[in-house]
Design a protein around this motif. Sequence first.
Motif, PDB file in Angstrom:
ATOM      1  N   MET A  63       0.816  -1.209   0.000  1.00 11.40           N
ATOM      2  CA  MET A  63       0.000   0.000   0.000  1.00 11.40           C
ATOM      3  C   MET A  63       0.855   1.267   0.000  1.00 11.40           C
ATOM      4  N   ILE A  64       2.024   1.192   0.593  1.00 11.01           N
ATOM      5  CA  ILE A  64       2.968   2.313   0.511  1.00 11.01           C
ATOM      6  C   ILE A  64       3.416   2.490  -0.932  1.00 11.01           C
ATOM      7  N   VAL A  65       3.749   1.393  -1.591  1.00 10.44           N
ATOM      8  CA  VAL A  65       4.121   1.443  -3.015  1.00 10.44           C
ATOM      9  C   VAL A  65       2.956   1.989  -3.830  1.00 10.44           C
ATOM     10  N   ASN A  66       1.749   1.539  -3.520  1.00 10.81           N
ATOM     11  CA  ASN A  66       0.541   1.986  -4.205  1.00 10.81           C
ATOM     12  C   ASN A  66       0.372   3.504  -4.092  1.00 10.81           C
ATOM     13  N   MET A  67       0.518   4.029  -2.888  1.00 14.68           N
ATOM     14  CA  MET A  67       0.335   5.466  -2.679  1.00 14.68           C
ATOM     15  C   MET A  67       1.446   6.286  -3.319  1.00 14.68           C
ATOM     16  N   LEU A  68       2.672   5.774  -3.277  1.00 17.09           N
ATOM     17  CA  LEU A  68       3.762   6.480  -3.963  1.00 17.09           C
ATOM     18  C   LEU A  68       3.499   6.525  -5.461  1.00 17.09           C
ATOM     19  N   GLY A  69       3.022   5.409  -6.014  1.00 16.01           N
ATOM     20  CA  GLY A  69       2.678   5.372  -7.437  1.00 16.01           C
ATOM     21  C   GLY A  69       1.560   6.339  -7.777  1.00 16.01           C
ATOM     22  N   ALA A  70       0.519   6.367  -6.956  1.00 17.60           N
ATOM     23  CA  ALA A  70      -0.604   7.279  -7.195  1.00 17.60           C
ATOM     24  C   ALA A  70      -0.141   8.735  -7.153  1.00 17.60           C
ATOM     25  N   LEU A  71       0.699   9.058  -6.188  1.00 17.78           N
ATOM     26  CA  LEU A  71       1.202  10.427  -6.082  1.00 17.78           C
ATOM     27  C   LEU A  71       2.083  10.797  -7.275  1.00 17.78           C
ATOM     28  N   LEU A  72       2.992   9.907  -7.639  1.00 19.97           N
ATOM     29  CA  LEU A  72       3.917  10.205  -8.738  1.00 19.97           C
ATOM     30  C   LEU A  72       3.229  10.245 -10.092  1.00 19.97           C
ATOM     31  N   THR A  82      -0.334  10.278 -10.839  1.00 16.62           N
ATOM     32  CA  THR A  82      -1.551  11.068 -11.047  1.00 16.62           C
ATOM     33  C   THR A  82      -1.539  12.442 -10.401  1.00 16.62           C
ATOM     34  N   LYS A  83      -0.803  12.627  -9.331  1.00 20.90           N
ATOM     35  CA  LYS A  83      -0.869  13.905  -8.609  1.00 20.90           C
ATOM     36  C   LYS A  83       0.306  14.839  -8.887  1.00 20.90           C
ATOM     37  N   LEU A  84       1.516  14.305  -8.956  1.00 22.51           N
ATOM     38  CA  LEU A  84       2.691  15.152  -9.187  1.00 22.51           C
ATOM     39  C   LEU A  84       2.576  15.996 -10.469  1.00 22.51           C
ATOM     40  N   LYS A 143      -6.117  22.220 -13.491  1.00 24.82           N
ATOM     41  CA  LYS A 143      -5.518  22.383 -12.171  1.00 24.82           C
ATOM     42  C   LYS A 143      -4.007  22.381 -12.309  1.00 24.82           C
ATOM     43  N   SER A 144      -3.365  23.288 -11.590  1.00 27.68           N
ATOM     44  CA  SER A 144      -1.910  23.335 -11.617  1.00 27.68           C
ATOM     45  C   SER A 144      -1.396  24.076 -10.390  1.00 27.68           C
ATOM     46  N   GLY A 145      -0.164  23.797 -10.062  1.00 30.13           N
ATOM     47  CA  GLY A 145       0.484  24.492  -8.955  1.00 30.13           C
ATOM     48  C   GLY A 145       0.368  23.757  -7.638  1.00 30.13           C
ATOM     49  N   TRP A 146       1.045  24.335  -6.656  1.00 31.88           N
ATOM     50  CA  TRP A 146       1.166  23.715  -5.345  1.00 31.88           C
ATOM     51  C   TRP A 146      -0.180  23.486  -4.668  1.00 31.88           C
ATOM     52  N   TRP A 147      -1.055  24.499  -4.646  1.00 33.39           N
ATOM     53  CA  TRP A 147      -2.302  24.389  -3.885  1.00 33.39           C
ATOM     54  C   TRP A 147      -3.238  23.349  -4.483  1.00 33.39           C
ATOM     55  N   ASP A 148      -3.305  23.259  -5.799  1.00 36.18           N
ATOM     56  CA  ASP A 148      -4.120  22.208  -6.420  1.00 36.18           C
ATOM     57  C   ASP A 148      -3.519  20.831  -6.142  1.00 36.18           C
ATOM     58  N   PHE A 149      -2.196  20.738  -6.193  1.00 32.89           N
ATOM     59  CA  PHE A 149      -1.532  19.473  -5.863  1.00 32.89           C
ATOM     60  C   PHE A 149      -1.842  19.071  -4.422  1.00 32.89           C
ATOM     61  N   ALA A 150      -1.680  20.023  -3.488  1.00 35.41           N
ATOM     62  CA  ALA A 150      -1.921  19.734  -2.073  1.00 35.41           C
ATOM     63  C   ALA A 150      -3.367  19.295  -1.853  1.00 35.41           C
ATOM     64  N   HIS A 151      -4.296  19.939  -2.511  1.00 38.44           N
ATOM     65  CA  HIS A 151      -5.711  19.599  -2.357  1.00 38.44           C
ATOM     66  C   HIS A 151      -6.011  18.206  -2.916  1.00 38.44           C
ATOM     67  N   GLU A 152      -5.585  17.939  -4.124  1.00 35.08           N
ATOM     68  CA  GLU A 152      -5.921  16.667  -4.774  1.00 35.08           C
ATOM     69  C   GLU A 152      -5.171  15.475  -4.187  1.00 35.08           C
ATOM     70  N   SER A 153      -4.037  15.715  -3.557  1.00 30.82           N
ATOM     71  CA  SER A 153      -3.239  14.598  -3.033  1.00 30.82           C
ATOM     72  C   SER A 153      -3.463  14.346  -1.550  1.00 30.82           C
ATOM     73  N   ASP A 163      -4.237  10.668  -0.615  1.00 32.52           N
ATOM     74  CA  ASP A 163      -3.070   9.820  -0.886  1.00 32.52           C
ATOM     75  C   ASP A 163      -1.985  10.043   0.165  1.00 32.52           C
ATOM     76  N   LEU A 164      -1.754  11.302   0.520  1.00 30.39           N
ATOM     77  CA  LEU A 164      -0.742  11.601   1.535  1.00 30.39           C
ATOM     78  C   LEU A 164      -1.150  11.061   2.908  1.00 30.39           C
ATOM     79  N   ALA A 165      -2.431  11.172   3.251  1.00 30.01           N
ATOM     80  CA  ALA A 165      -2.912  10.635   4.528  1.00 30.01           C
ATOM     81  C   ALA A 165      -2.761   9.117   4.555  1.00 30.01           C
ATOM     82  N   GLN A 166      -3.086   8.449   3.448  1.00 32.70           N
ATOM     83  CA  GLN A 166      -2.951   6.995   3.373  1.00 32.70           C
ATOM     84  C   GLN A 166      -1.478   6.581   3.448  1.00 32.70           C
ATOM     85  N   LEU A 167      -0.619   7.332   2.794  1.00 30.43           N
ATOM     86  CA  LEU A 167       0.816   7.049   2.830  1.00 30.43           C
ATOM     87  C   LEU A 167       1.349   7.200   4.260  1.00 30.43           C
TER      88      LEU A 167
END
Length: 168
Positions: free
Chosen positions: A89-98, A100-102, A115-125, A128-132
């Motif tokens: 699941m850690i691998v899964n979340m890293l993959g999702a972040l890299l 779809t979100k990065l 959507k672009s930039g830091w704030w959209d990234f922070a919102h959409e991820s 994933d970050l909480a799960q990671l």
Amino acid sequence: MTQLGIWQAKLTVTRAPAVTILIRLYVGAVFLSEGILKFLRPDAQGTGRFDRAGIPVPGFFAPLDGVFEIACGALILAGLLTRLATVPMIVNMLGALLITKLPILWGDAPLFEGKSGWWDFAHESRTDLAQLCGSLFLLLAGAGALSLDARLARTSTIPAAATRGAGR
């Protein structure tokens, strides 16, 4: 004690408090439900989403991801082999972040047009970050006192040398 017994002891021993169940319930429930949704809503959450994200062979990887999320989510919820279940699941979340979100950072995310930039990234991820973070916590701390892992660790004969350093 056999090598298998020592391996099981290291994998299941936990010194985490009972309240760790709250993190386990959250992390496990989200993985379990997201895995199920990949099959219930394949176009929106499964194969279709993987295809739109540009993930190769989406007909293979989306169901595979769904099966892993269901199995690992259920194990995490039960507190059984929790450390082992968090690794994929850690691998899964890293993959999702890299994958779809990065790309949101530079405005090139197929799943998040406009959507672009830091704030959209922070919102959409955020999920994933909480799960990671939750998965990393469970990997390091273990399932906690209210888990099948703790019960297994209590009922097995664990030599002190086998558990030294585990649960940290």
